[in-house]
Write a protein that holds these residues in place. Structure first.
Motif, PDB file in Angstrom:
ATOM      1  N   ARG A  35       0.869  -1.176   0.000  1.00  0.00           N
ATOM      2  CA  ARG A  35       0.000   0.000   0.000  1.00  0.00           C
ATOM      3  C   ARG A  35       0.902   1.220   0.000  1.00  0.00           C
ATOM      4  O   ARG A  35       1.730   1.394   0.896  1.00  0.00           O
ATOM      5  N   PHE A  36       0.788   2.015  -1.043  1.00  0.00           N
ATOM      6  CA  PHE A  36       1.616   3.220  -1.178  1.00  0.00           C
ATOM      7  C   PHE A  36       0.772   4.462  -0.914  1.00  0.00           C
ATOM      8  O   PHE A  36      -0.402   4.513  -1.293  1.00  0.00           O
ATOM      9  N   SER A  37       1.387   5.440  -0.289  1.00  0.00           N
ATOM     10  CA  SER A  37       0.730   6.727  -0.086  1.00  0.00           C
ATOM     11  C   SER A  37       1.432   7.782  -0.926  1.00  0.00           C
ATOM     12  O   SER A  37       2.660   7.756  -1.059  1.00  0.00           O
ATOM     13  N   THR A  38       0.663   8.666  -1.498  1.00  0.00           N
ATOM     14  CA  THR A  38       1.241   9.733  -2.317  1.00  0.00           C
ATOM     15  C   THR A  38       1.156  11.061  -1.578  1.00  0.00           C
ATOM     16  O   THR A  38       0.194  11.317  -0.861  1.00  0.00           O
ATOM     17  N   PRO A  56      -7.237   4.663  -5.715  1.00  0.00           N
ATOM     18  CA  PRO A  56      -8.088   5.244  -4.682  1.00  0.00           C
ATOM     19  C   PRO A  56      -9.490   5.510  -5.227  1.00  0.00           C
ATOM     20  O   PRO A  56      -9.636   6.033  -6.327  1.00  0.00           O
ATOM     21  N   ASP A  75      -1.951  13.039  -2.015  1.00  0.00           N
ATOM     22  CA  ASP A  75      -2.584  12.839  -0.711  1.00  0.00           C
ATOM     23  C   ASP A  75      -3.583  11.687  -0.755  1.00  0.00           C
ATOM     24  O   ASP A  75      -4.712  11.802  -0.287  1.00  0.00           O
ATOM     25  N   ALA A  76      -3.163  10.579  -1.376  1.00  0.00           N
ATOM     26  CA  ALA A  76      -4.046   9.424  -1.531  1.00  0.00           C
ATOM     27  C   ALA A  76      -3.225   8.167  -1.290  1.00  0.00           C
ATOM     28  O   ALA A  76      -2.018   8.222  -1.068  1.00  0.00           O
ATOM     29  N   SER A  77      -3.876   7.026  -1.312  1.00  0.00           N
ATOM     30  CA  SER A  77      -3.120   5.775  -1.225  1.00  0.00           C
ATOM     31  C   SER A  77      -3.698   4.785  -2.229  1.00  0.00           C
ATOM     32  O   SER A  77      -4.860   4.879  -2.627  1.00  0.00           O
ATOM     33  N   HIS A  79      -3.288   0.451  -3.661  1.00  0.00           N
ATOM     34  CA  HIS A  79      -2.802  -0.889  -3.361  1.00  0.00           C
ATOM     35  C   HIS A  79      -2.229  -1.536  -4.618  1.00  0.00           C
ATOM     36  O   HIS A  79      -2.772  -1.361  -5.710  1.00  0.00           O
TER      37      HIS A  79
END
Lengths: 93, 93
Positions: A35-38, A56, A75-77, A79
């Motif tokens: 899971r990556f967050s931007t 997202p 500002d999102a994540s 998978h």
């Protein structure tokens, strides 16, 4: 300058760089689920292999192959499922 | 496994990996002039930026842009001029 980044205990590694004022990185993901967050919006392009991605706000997973791209808002994540070691390019938009 | 490689005092760095039995690396070259030697044959693909290349046995230089590929025989050397930081994929054939 080049910067080596490690994520998920080294299962994902990337080389960050700047070219003509644009920030980007190339990296490799070993098989696994991540899971990556931007922070900022980014465009991911599969360079070799394949990424199965749930963006997202999406319900469905979609598989992207070499040459395919997808964009992720800031500002999102999102998978990612990786079944074969995969290289990618990330452009920060 | 992933392996970080550094060449030319860190001006060129790459991440080596194996995917489905194929060895490859993704890397980044900072601006400069480089001479690379090959053990096995390889195919280089420009991922972002551009590489100006003189292949073994060639007199002329040719510029390859994002998406372009060129192949180099094994046990050879080739010259690369990089004017903007450039990301590449190297497939070992």
């Amino acid at each position: 300058m080049l910067k080596v980044n490690e994520y998920f205990d080294g299962q994902v590694q990337s080389l960050g760089f700047e070219s003509q004022g644009e920030r980007a990185s190339v990296g490799v993901m070993m098989p696994g689920e991540y899971r990556f967050s931007t922070a900022a919006p980014e465009r991911m392009t599969v360079v070799k292999g394949a990424l199965t991605v749930k963006l997202p706000g999406h319900i469905d997973w979609e598989t992207y192959h070499a040459g395919d791209s997808f964009e992720v808002p800031g500002d999102a994540s999102f998978h990612v499922e990786v079944s074969q070691t995969t290289a990618y390019l990330c452009d920060y938009l």
